[in-house]
Design a protein around this motif. Sequence first.
Motif, short mmCIF file in Angstrom:
data_model
loop_
_atom_site.label_atom_id
_atom_site.label_comp_id
_atom_site.label_asym_id
_atom_site.label_seq_id
_atom_site.Cartn_x
_atom_site.Cartn_y
_atom_site.Cartn_z
N GLN A 140 0.84 -1.19 0.00
CA GLN A 140 0.00 0.00 0.00
C GLN A 140 0.88 1.25 0.00
OE1 GLN A 140 -3.59 -0.45 -0.24
NE2 GLN A 140 -2.46 -2.27 -0.90
N PRO A 141 0.29 2.41 -0.24
CA PRO A 141 1.10 3.65 -0.24
C PRO A 141 1.95 3.76 1.02
CG PRO A 141 -1.11 4.11 -1.05
CD PRO A 141 -1.11 2.68 -0.59
N GLY A 142 3.22 4.06 0.81
CA GLY A 142 4.16 4.14 1.92
C GLY A 142 4.92 2.85 2.16
N THR A 143 4.58 1.80 1.42
CA THR A 143 5.30 0.52 1.51
C THR A 143 5.76 0.13 0.12
OG1 THR A 143 3.32 -0.85 1.21
CG2 THR A 143 3.89 -0.21 3.47
N ASP A 144 6.67 -0.85 0.05
CA ASP A 144 7.19 -1.27 -1.25
C ASP A 144 7.54 -2.75 -1.23
OD1 ASP A 144 9.54 -1.42 0.25
OD2 ASP A 144 10.40 0.41 -0.59
N PHE A 145 8.27 -3.18 -2.25
CA PHE A 145 8.62 -4.59 -2.38
C PHE A 145 9.35 -5.12 -1.15
CE2 PHE A 145 11.42 -8.07 -3.66
CZ PHE A 145 10.56 -8.89 -4.36
N ALA A 146 10.23 -4.32 -0.58
CA ALA A 146 10.99 -4.77 0.59
C ALA A 146 10.06 -5.08 1.76
CB ALA A 146 12.02 -3.72 0.99
N GLY A 175 4.69 -5.87 -5.87
CA GLY A 175 4.16 -6.91 -5.00
C GLY A 175 4.83 -8.26 -5.15
N ILE A 176 4.35 -9.20 -4.33
CA ILE A 176 4.82 -10.58 -4.36
C ILE A 176 3.60 -11.49 -4.43
CG2 ILE A 176 5.95 -12.41 -3.02
CD1 ILE A 176 7.79 -10.29 -1.84
N LYS A 216 -9.74 0.90 1.62
CA LYS A 216 -8.40 1.45 1.47
C LYS A 216 -8.03 2.38 2.62
CE LYS A 216 -8.12 1.05 -3.54
NZ LYS A 216 -7.95 1.76 -4.84
N GLU A 217 -9.02 3.12 3.12
CA GLU A 217 -8.73 4.07 4.19
C GLU A 217 -8.30 3.38 5.49
OE1 GLU A 217 -11.28 5.88 1.17
OE2 GLU A 217 -11.41 4.02 2.31
N GLU A 218 -8.59 2.10 5.63
CA GLU A 218 -8.27 1.38 6.86
C GLU A 218 -6.97 0.58 6.77
OE1 GLU A 218 -11.62 -1.00 7.90
OE2 GLU A 218 -12.92 0.72 8.32
N ARG A 219 -6.39 0.51 5.58
CA ARG A 219 -5.21 -0.35 5.41
C ARG A 219 -3.95 0.27 6.01
NH1 ARG A 219 -6.17 -1.83 -0.97
NH2 ARG A 219 -8.25 -2.78 -0.72
N ARG A 221 -0.22 2.01 6.28
CA ARG A 221 1.06 1.67 5.63
C ARG A 221 1.39 0.21 5.92
NH1 ARG A 221 4.68 6.26 4.85
NH2 ARG A 221 6.37 4.92 5.56
N ARG A 222 0.55 -0.65 5.38
CA ARG A 222 0.72 -2.08 5.60
C ARG A 222 0.60 -2.83 4.28
NH1 ARG A 222 -3.57 -3.21 10.37
NH2 ARG A 222 -4.76 -1.69 9.12
N ILE A 223 0.99 -4.10 4.29
CA ILE A 223 0.83 -4.97 3.13
C ILE A 223 -0.58 -5.55 3.16
CG2 ILE A 223 1.65 -7.03 1.96
CD1 ILE A 223 3.60 -4.67 1.89
N PHE A 224 -1.31 -5.37 2.08
CA PHE A 224 -2.67 -5.86 1.98
C PHE A 224 -2.67 -7.26 1.37
CE2 PHE A 224 -6.59 -5.81 -0.87
CZ PHE A 224 -7.45 -6.26 0.13
N VAL A 225 -3.29 -8.21 2.08
CA VAL A 225 -3.48 -9.55 1.54
C VAL A 225 -4.76 -9.50 0.71
CG1 VAL A 225 -3.83 -11.99 2.07
CG2 VAL A 225 -2.35 -10.60 3.53
#
Length: 336
Positions: A140-146, A175-176, A216-219, A221-225
């Motif tokens: 999600q926004p603020g996160t990346d592949f790492a 993503g992965i 989306k507003e609740e996710r 800066r986390r990875i969304f499954v």
Amino acid sequence: MASERITLDVAGRDVSLSSPHRVIWPQLGITKQELAEYVIAVSEPFLRANGHRPVSLERFPDTVDGERFFSKNPPRGVPEYVHDVMCTYNSGRRHPQVVLDEAAAIVWAVQMNTVVFHPWASLAADTDNPVELRIDLDPQPGTDFADAAAVAPVLRDVLREAGLEPWLKTSGNRGIHVFCPIEPTHEFLDVRHAVIAAGRELARRMPDAVTVDWWKEERGRRIFVDFNQANRDRTMAGAYSPRALPSATVATPITWAELADGVDPAAFTVRTVPQRLAAVGDPWEGLQENPGRIDVLLEWWRRDREAGLGELPFPPEFPKMPGEPPRVQPSRAKKD
């Protein structure tokens, strides 16, 4: 004036390719002919991962920066080596969908301006029951592949506790994708519930890093499954499929050791993946040899339901499902 046309020898079949010098990726100058040569080079592992199943074709009449559309039905004049299978969709509609069974069929798809290949999780022999459990770790926004890479090993632990063996590929973007081969004993809704159960367990173990919140507003800066990628007729870019991104990246199978070593998904492109295959082989070669079962995950799903965690929302265009909460668009604020 008629467009230029060449003929490619693809495993003994002559396949015609029009406008071979048309540029598809403008920033890199990659042409339609180069894309055709790429899919020929990767055809063996591509078919192992994506063949013999319904596939949606994402087609680009001009460049990847231009218009795109999805094609599912076999078009008129399809050659005899391109097959199809009748599929049932969530709406209840039924119509045939393209199936790619050999290298010449992939090149034909390129001739039809396909760039991205979106295979179903089920085979043409039984389109209703998936042979793969697929989990999309979506930054999600603020996160990346790492950030997704840090989550994936914990997901591996969760899935192994459930009796499944997870395999990895890059999404071709940030993503992965985690795939588990499964016996085709359950239909799509059951497999979706299994994905939700795995996602919830992962979120319990990593609450600050992982979410299954559809809104989306609740996710945060986390990875969304992304559990809705497990729905019938929901697909993701297949293994070895190019992506319609300026850098011509490819959704590429990788090993867990490569992930731990800090693999760079941007390194896997239409121009580099054939050399990678020649050097290290296909990490997914044995993926379907020992399929597991989703029984344990479905036990977790039932446990969570008894604890008050019910169905999660479906995409807005899907039919309303029993037990599903009220819907709003995922980009709108959730209302009580």
